[in-house]
Design an enzyme around this catalytic site. Structure first.
Site, PDB file in Angstrom:
ATOM      1  N   ASP A 375     -23.009  58.425 -50.411  1.00 57.36           N
ATOM      2  CA  ASP A 375     -21.494  58.386 -50.881  1.00 57.36           C
ATOM      3  C   ASP A 375     -20.725  57.556 -50.148  1.00 57.36           C
ATOM      4  O   ASP A 375     -21.085  56.910 -49.084  1.00 57.36           O
ATOM      5  CB  ASP A 375     -20.997  59.669 -50.980  1.00 57.36           C
ATOM      6  CG  ASP A 375     -19.561  59.811 -51.669  1.00 57.36           C
ATOM      7  OD1 ASP A 375     -19.429  59.204 -52.921  1.00 57.36           O
ATOM      8  OD2 ASP A 375     -18.521  60.378 -51.369  1.00 57.36           O
ATOM      9  N   ASP A 573     -20.312  64.156 -48.801  1.00 59.85           N
ATOM     10  CA  ASP A 573     -19.328  65.179 -48.322  1.00 59.85           C
ATOM     11  C   ASP A 573     -18.455  65.931 -49.321  1.00 59.85           C
ATOM     12  O   ASP A 573     -17.965  66.876 -48.968  1.00 59.85           O
ATOM     13  CB  ASP A 573     -18.356  64.309 -47.170  1.00 59.85           C
ATOM     14  CG  ASP A 573     -17.164  63.750 -47.812  1.00 59.85           C
ATOM     15  OD1 ASP A 573     -17.412  63.112 -49.181  1.00 59.85           O
ATOM     16  OD2 ASP A 573     -16.063  63.931 -47.455  1.00 59.85           O
TER      17      ASP A 573
END
Length: 687
Positions: A375, A573
């Site tokens: 990400d 996250d």
């Protein structure tokens, strides 16, 4: 079938009486000694020391009586001394047999007890009934030396294991015992176990912070190296969180407890490390299957070989020694601890480096990863974006756009939403919670304000085609600068644009370069737009980029990579990363991210450093190499030495080899276990 966390032997949960429960998890043991070692390792080490203190002096006297001192009553004296060694120093082995019978299984003590008992019993019959066998030779020296050597090897192994578990012990020692609780103008010292959530605590310079807290008064630097592995102290101010077990370096702080007891970060870290150390890797299934049949097969080999050689005419005394040698040399200690020893060291080493590995299986998967999906926000970038531009539209003011966006984002966990709220507060704008709030994966959020206005904040996917065309130029102008742009709508009308910028982490480039140099394919899959995604990817040297990806798009791409034979690790996250973390072969959660991401990850990076993900993958490879080396040694040891113990060398050296082979068997058995543990300890040098 469960596995003994100490020796690795199979244990039937249904029949086992040796069970211990800790923090909701049940552990099963094959013997009392394993249970004691797991519960109270210091007590077991002390018991072995006492047994050795008795065994070796008596063994030395037996050796003197056997080879140097010829006394008329020597046989009876050796019987007494050998019996003390056999049944006092060696009582742990008999207790192990009793446990095995109760558990309807076999364990490592079975072979030792049967083997030494055979030598002792044969010698006892010869002493009291000399005419029972053609030879009057006794082997009390054999039984006593074997027990003494095995106890010595066990003691050395336990010392090595104590060193291996040093990381866990160090973590446990970090747990403070006393907290200075503030009540009004008084400060009272109370045990940390009695601290309650919400208590105010005074933390003086040099003190350990008692529990996870938030700073309410004071400014200081905190040494978090024992938790995160980061050597540089971290500055803390009112509103910042602090971790229990870290050290206040400079000024006094007043903190408010937010998590206590088992909920603290340190307690969770200790639990994860302990669970990982006692877990199993898939390769262990083969070992378990072999171990479940190993002991009875070895007993059969011992009986068959001694009987065959007896029929071949070597005599009853040599047949007994053949039986003893097979049982002692084949004791599967090294086989049982090959995997647990390596996992114990590697999980502790990882924790010291700020990497939490939740299971042994995670390490085995990490060793096979060939593709990494990342990400962007909070993973490759710092995750602390700042509002850089507010562009009001259709007559709205900047403050109006910022205010409604901040209220809408009050319930959001996304870093972009938090940045908008922080910006509003910094500008003195009062922000309240909305009446209702909903999150659209990969697009944005919608909220109903108390003023009954419906506000949406998100990306271009939330717009109709005509609305997207209307703001295209403004949007592209901001995005061309590498900024992320959120569109604010009030009651369905576009009211403004908010641009945010986020810096790339200083170690992200190093992480990507290291992964690519190791032959790992790297993909950047982000919900951000193409311009921002490509700008970050170009800066970091990532060729494979997918932008405007919703959670289902990340999962779809991971599935494609897996279908093409890839072993995929996902690093993320946020809330929207949780599905992808679960879908990937290995989920690696950035520790500063959300709880849901951390729960979904198999590995957690406490330091919020993506380079630590590469370190975790390297550690996985190194750990699996050690496990394979240990298993190779354990299997090879038994494959080579069992035939020797069973008489393979008699045609070469004659039966005289059994004057020393039983003792050498004990030395080899102890050495094999010590070698496996020592080899595992080399993981502590991993960098």
């Amino acid at each position: 079938m469960a596995t003994d966390p100490v020796c690795g032997m199979y244990v039937d949960e249904k029949s086992s009486k040796l069970v211990w429960e800790r923090e909701g998890r049940r552990y099963y043991f094959c013997s009392s000694s394993c249970k004691i070692q797991f519960e109270k390792p210091e007590k077991e080490l002390r018991d072995i020391r006492i047994s050795l203190f008795v065994a070796w002096p008596l063994t030395a006297i037996v050796i003197l009586l056997s080879y140097l001192l010829r006394l008329s009553y020597g046989g009876y004296l050796m019987f007494v001394l050998a019996s003390v060694v056999q049944f006092y120093s060696g009582k742990r082995f008999y207790a192990g047999i009793a446990d095995a019978i109760r558990n309807r299984s076999s364990n490592m003590d079975t072979l030792i007890a049967i083997g030494t008992s055979a030598a002792w019993a044969y010698s006892t019959i010869v002493v009291f009934f000399p005419s029972a066998f053609p030879s009057n030779g006794v082997y009390f020296d054999t039984s006593t030396i074997i027990i003494s050597l095995i106890l010595t090897g066990t003691y050395m192994q336990r010392l090595a294991e104590t060193k291996a578990s040093g990381a866990i012990s160090a973590l446990i020692k970090l747990q403070p015992k006393v907290a200075h609780v503030v009540s009004g103008r008084t400060v009272t010292d109370v045990p940390v176990a009695e601290v309650r959530k919400g208590d105010l605590i005074l933390v003086r310079p040099g003190d350990y912070i008692p529990t996870d807290s938030v700073v309410v008064r004071g400014y200081s630097s905190i040494d978090e190296s024992m938790i995160t592995g980061e050597s540089v102290p971290v500055s803390k101010k009112p509103g910042d969180t602090v971790i229990g077990g870290t050290i206040n370096s400079s000024n006094a702080l007043t903190v408010k407890a937010t998590k206590v007891g088992e909920d603290t970060a340190l307690s969770q870290i200790i639990k994860i490390v302990q669970d990982a150390a006692s877990s199993k890797v898939p390769i262990q299934k083969l070992v378990d299957r072999i171990a479940s049949y190993f002991v009875p097969v070895v007993v059969l080999i011992g009986v068959a070989s001694s009987l065959l050689w007896y029929l071949a005419g070597v005599g009853a005394n040599i047949s007994v020694l053949i039986f003893v040698s097979v049982l002692i040399i084949a004791c599967p200690c090294a086989l049982g601890i090959a995997t647990p020893a390596a996992l114990l060291v590697s999980s502790g080493k990882a924790a010291k480096s700020g990497i939490l590995v939740k299971s042994g299986e995670s390490l085995q998967t990490a060793s096979r990863v060939d593709t990494v999906v990342l990400d962007k926000t909070g993973t490759l970038t710092e995750g602390r974006p700042k509002v850089t531009d507010i562009l009001p539209l259709r007559g709205y003011s900047k403050n109006r756009v910022l205010r409604v966006a901040a209220i809408a984002e009050m319930n959001s966990e996304h870093v972009l939403g938090k940045a908008i709220v922080d910006m509003a507060r910094a500008n003195g704008i009062g922000v309240q919670f909305p009446r209702s709030f909903s999150y659209r994966h990969g697009s944005g959020i919608t909220a109903l304000l108390k003023s009954r206005e419906r506000v949406s904040v998100g990306n271009i996917d939330m717009l109709s085609r005509n609305d997207a065309i209307a703001i295209k130029d403004r949007l592209e102008g901001l995005e061309s600068q590498g900024k992320t742009v959120l569109i604010v709508r009030i009651d369905g009308r576009i009211s403004g644009l908010i641009a945010l910028a986020d810096r790339v982490k200083r170690d992200s480039k190093k992480a990507i370069e290291s992964m690519k140099a190791s032959g790992i394919g790297v993909w950047l899959i982000t919900g951000d737009n193409e311009r921002v995604a490509n700008a970050v990817a170009k800066d970091l040297g990532i060729e494979n980029v997918i932008a405007r990806a919703k959670p289902k798009d990340k999962m779809k791409k991971i599935s494609e990579l897996q279908e093409n034979g890839g072993v995929v690790a996902m690093i993320g996250d946020g809330v929207n990363d949780a599905p992808a973390l679960t879908k990937a072969d290995l989920g690696i959660a950035i520790g500063a991210g959300t709880e849901v991401a951390i729960q979904a990850g198999s590995i957690v990076l406490i330091r919020n450093s993506v380079y630590d993900a590469f370190v975790a993958l390297r550690l996985g490879k190194r750990t699996m190499n050690k496990i394979k080396q240990n298993l190779f040694w354990a299997f090879g040891y038994n494959i080579v030495l069992i035939p020797i113990a069973a008489g393979a060398l008699i045609p070469v050296f004659s039966v005289s080899i059994y004057n020393v082979l039983p003792m050498l068997s004990a030395v080899a058995m102890a050495f094999s276990s010590f070698t496996v543990v020592s080899n595992s300890l080399l993981l502590a040098r991993f960098k």
